[in-house]
Design a protein around this motif. Structure first.
Motif, PDB file in Angstrom:
ATOM      1  N   VAL A   1       0.919  -1.363  -0.158  1.00  0.00           N
ATOM      2  CA  VAL A   1       0.000   0.066  -0.068  1.00  0.00           C
ATOM      3  C   VAL A   1       0.863   1.242   0.116  1.00  0.00           C
ATOM      4  CG1 VAL A   1      -1.792   1.258   1.223  1.00  0.00           C
ATOM      5  CG2 VAL A   1      -1.746  -1.094   1.286  1.00  0.00           C
ATOM      6  N   LEU A   2       1.819   1.274   0.807  1.00  0.00           N
ATOM      7  CA  LEU A   2       2.750   2.314   0.605  1.00  0.00           C
ATOM      8  C   LEU A   2       3.537   2.648  -0.419  1.00  0.00           C
ATOM      9  CD1 LEU A   2       4.746   1.726   4.343  1.00  0.00           C
ATOM     10  CD2 LEU A   2       2.712   3.577   3.781  1.00  0.00           C
ATOM     11  N   ARG A   3       3.660   1.604  -1.154  1.00  0.00           N
ATOM     12  CA  ARG A   3       4.226   1.863  -2.784  1.00  0.00           C
ATOM     13  C   ARG A   3       3.317   2.723  -3.489  1.00  0.00           C
ATOM     14  NH1 ARG A   3       4.919  -3.321  -6.365  1.00  0.00           N
ATOM     15  NH2 ARG A   3       6.659  -3.756  -4.771  1.00  0.00           N
ATOM     16  N   TYR A   4       2.008   2.695  -3.602  1.00  0.00           N
ATOM     17  CA  TYR A   4       1.215   3.652  -4.121  1.00  0.00           C
ATOM     18  C   TYR A   4       1.024   4.810  -3.516  1.00  0.00           C
ATOM     19  CZ  TYR A   4       0.661  -0.757  -7.076  1.00  0.00           C
ATOM     20  OH  TYR A   4       0.954  -1.683  -7.571  1.00  0.00           O
ATOM     21  N   ASP A   5       1.528   5.268  -2.142  1.00  0.00           N
ATOM     22  CA  ASP A   5       1.160   6.288  -1.639  1.00  0.00           C
ATOM     23  C   ASP A   5      -0.171   6.824  -1.569  1.00  0.00           C
ATOM     24  OD1 ASP A   5       2.054   8.718  -0.294  1.00  0.00           O
ATOM     25  OD2 ASP A   5       2.513   9.873  -1.864  1.00  0.00           O
ATOM     26  N   LEU A   6      -1.050   6.130  -0.976  1.00  0.00           N
ATOM     27  CA  LEU A   6      -2.445   6.475  -1.084  1.00  0.00           C
ATOM     28  C   LEU A   6      -2.872   7.610  -0.144  1.00  0.00           C
ATOM     29  CD1 LEU A   6      -4.149   2.975  -1.325  1.00  0.00           C
ATOM     30  CD2 LEU A   6      -3.815   4.469  -2.981  1.00  0.00           C
ATOM     31  N   GLU A   7      -2.017   7.803   0.916  1.00  0.00           N
ATOM     32  CA  GLU A   7      -2.190   8.930   1.888  1.00  0.00           C
ATOM     33  C   GLU A   7      -2.047  10.266   0.996  1.00  0.00           C
ATOM     34  OE1 GLU A   7       0.099   8.633   5.221  1.00  0.00           O
ATOM     35  OE2 GLU A   7      -0.740   6.810   5.962  1.00  0.00           O
TER      36      GLU A   7
END
Length: 434
Positions: free
Chosen positions: A161-167
């Motif tokens: 999830v962190l790879r796509y930087d959803l935040e």
């Protein structure tokens, strides 16, 4: 002692009787020896002697039995307890009730014999030690391995999830997309759930619908720019139907070309272990051949690479239902309701209405997650003017912004809200005229 005395007295009486009989027999023998030829009188005499001896023996036996029945007399005589004659056991005097009592007694004895006797508490002062099985250690080891695997899986999900930087995407959409809080929340929820893992059983298909000027194309551009920065330029496709395939006669060739492009991108994404993004704008102008090709790609399960993809459709299909629903329910909604709650309720109420309408047009939308975008209010239009004026380098004068926003056409005021008929569609054109 009483038994011994009774036995001695009995033996004495029997001895006396034997001596008398021997003396009588001796006399008879002497008489027979003295008379060499026995006569009839001597024979009768001996017979009477035998009868007399027998009678005497019976009398003594009877007297001995009577003495045995009288313990006082026998105790006085010979100074010992009387001797009791042996009793013979027979079944003559027994009744059926006696037999049942005897059987019950025997059963009780058997039950008593079956009882298990435990040792006293005083004898067992130490608790016996239970031996621990060696299999328990294997079980502990297995639990530890499972825990480590689950922990690593959770860490891998977080890394994915962190790879796509959803935040970062969340902050960008909330800042740039105006008046569509409910649609933004729904879109981010679908992305977070889908991007939490790399293995899927179907691709993610999201369809955004709304009237003209509510921010559909702007939302698509923001998503394309964000995914280009995280997965690369080659794994993001923005397809504008009026630009890539304007002629209906070329629809079949456009469908083949689009299928080839998507196949190439998903194969490249499979090699890089990434998820590609396909954005299709102006879907209301898309030809049936292209819709059929996309439906085959979305619904097919040929290989895993086709399942790991995100399809985003942007169109104004169903805008009449959205406009009617928003204007009709704005009067009943409370003014104190926050914007997020208002738009969340709008999404929940409009989704089934739009699905029934879109499934009649093409079966592609039967596999899609539908998110409606509502109308923009006058305050949202003023924010659009402020952003565009600032971007163009003009001074953000409040009076000038209100004047420009007043030139936009609006629906009649409903529930204290004034909705724009064209949204922010004319904002860029009017700012260019300054």
């Amino acid at each position: 002692m009483s038994d011994r005395s009774s036995s001695t007295s009995t033996s004495q009486t029997e001895g006396e009787l034997d001596e008398e009989m021997e003396s009588e027999e001796g006399k008879n023998e002497n008489e027979r020896a003295g008379s060499p030829v026995p006569s009839l009188s001597s024979f009768s005499t001996s017979l009477r002697a035998v009868v007399r001896i027998k009678q005497k023996y019976q009398a003594m036996k009877k007297r001995r039995q009577e003495m045995a029945l009288e313990p006082g007399v026998l105790g006085a005589f010979a100074g010992a307890a009387p001797r009791s004659s042996p009793k013979i056991f027979t079944f003559d005097g027994l009744t059926p009730s006696a037999f049942s009592s005897i059987s019950s007694i025997t059963k009780k004895k058997r039950r008593r014999r079956r009882r298990v006797l435990f040792p006293n508490r005083g004898s067992c002062r130490t608790v016996p030690k239970q031996e621990r099985s060696r299999a328990m250690y294997c079980l502990y080891l297995l639990l530890a391995i499972v825990f480590v695997q689950v922990y690593n899986a959770i860490e891998n999900l977080d890394d994915h999830v962190l790879r796509y930087d959803l935040e970062g995407l969340d902050k960008t959409l909330r800042r740039e997309v105006l008046g569509q809080q409910g649609a933004v929340d729904g879109l981010l929820s679908h992305l977070k759930e889908y991007l939490s893992t790399y293995v899927h059983n179907k691709p993610l298909v999201v369809s955004l619908h709304g009237p003209s000027g509510v921010g559909k194309s702007h939302l698509g551009r923001l998503l394309a720019g964000h995914f280009r920065s995280v997965v690369g330029e080659t794994l993001v496709l923005q397809y504008y139907v009026l630009h890539h395939c304007p002629q209906e006669a070329d629809a079949q060739q456009c469908a083949r070309n689009l299928s080839a492009i998507i196949s190439e991108m998903v194969e490249r994404a499979e090699e890089e272990e990434k998820i590609p993004l396909f954005i299709f704008d102006e879907v209301e102008h898309m030809h049936d051949e292209i819709l059929d090709a996309l439906w085959q790609l979305v619904a097919s399960k040929q290989s895993n690479e086709y399942l790991n993809a995100i399809y985003l459709f942007l169109s104004n299909l169903g805008h009449a239902q959205i406009t009617k629903h928003v204007l009709h329910n704005s009067s009943s909604s409370s003014m104190a309701m926050t914007a997020s709650i208002h738009h969340s309720n709008l999404v929940k109420e409009l989704t089934p209405i739009l699905r029934n309408t879109l499934e009649k047009l093409h079966p592609l939308w039967s596999d899609a997650d539908i998110l409606p975008l509502g109308l923009l209010e006058k305050g949202h239009v003023m924010e659009c003017f402020l952003d565009e004026i600032t971007r163009e380098g003009f001074y953000p004068d409040r009076a000038n912004i209100e004047r420009l926003a007043g030139e936009i056409e609006y629906y009649p005021v409903v529930g204290g809200r004034e909705y724009s008929q064209t949204g922010c569609k004319q904002v860029v054109a009017k700012v260019n005229l300054l």
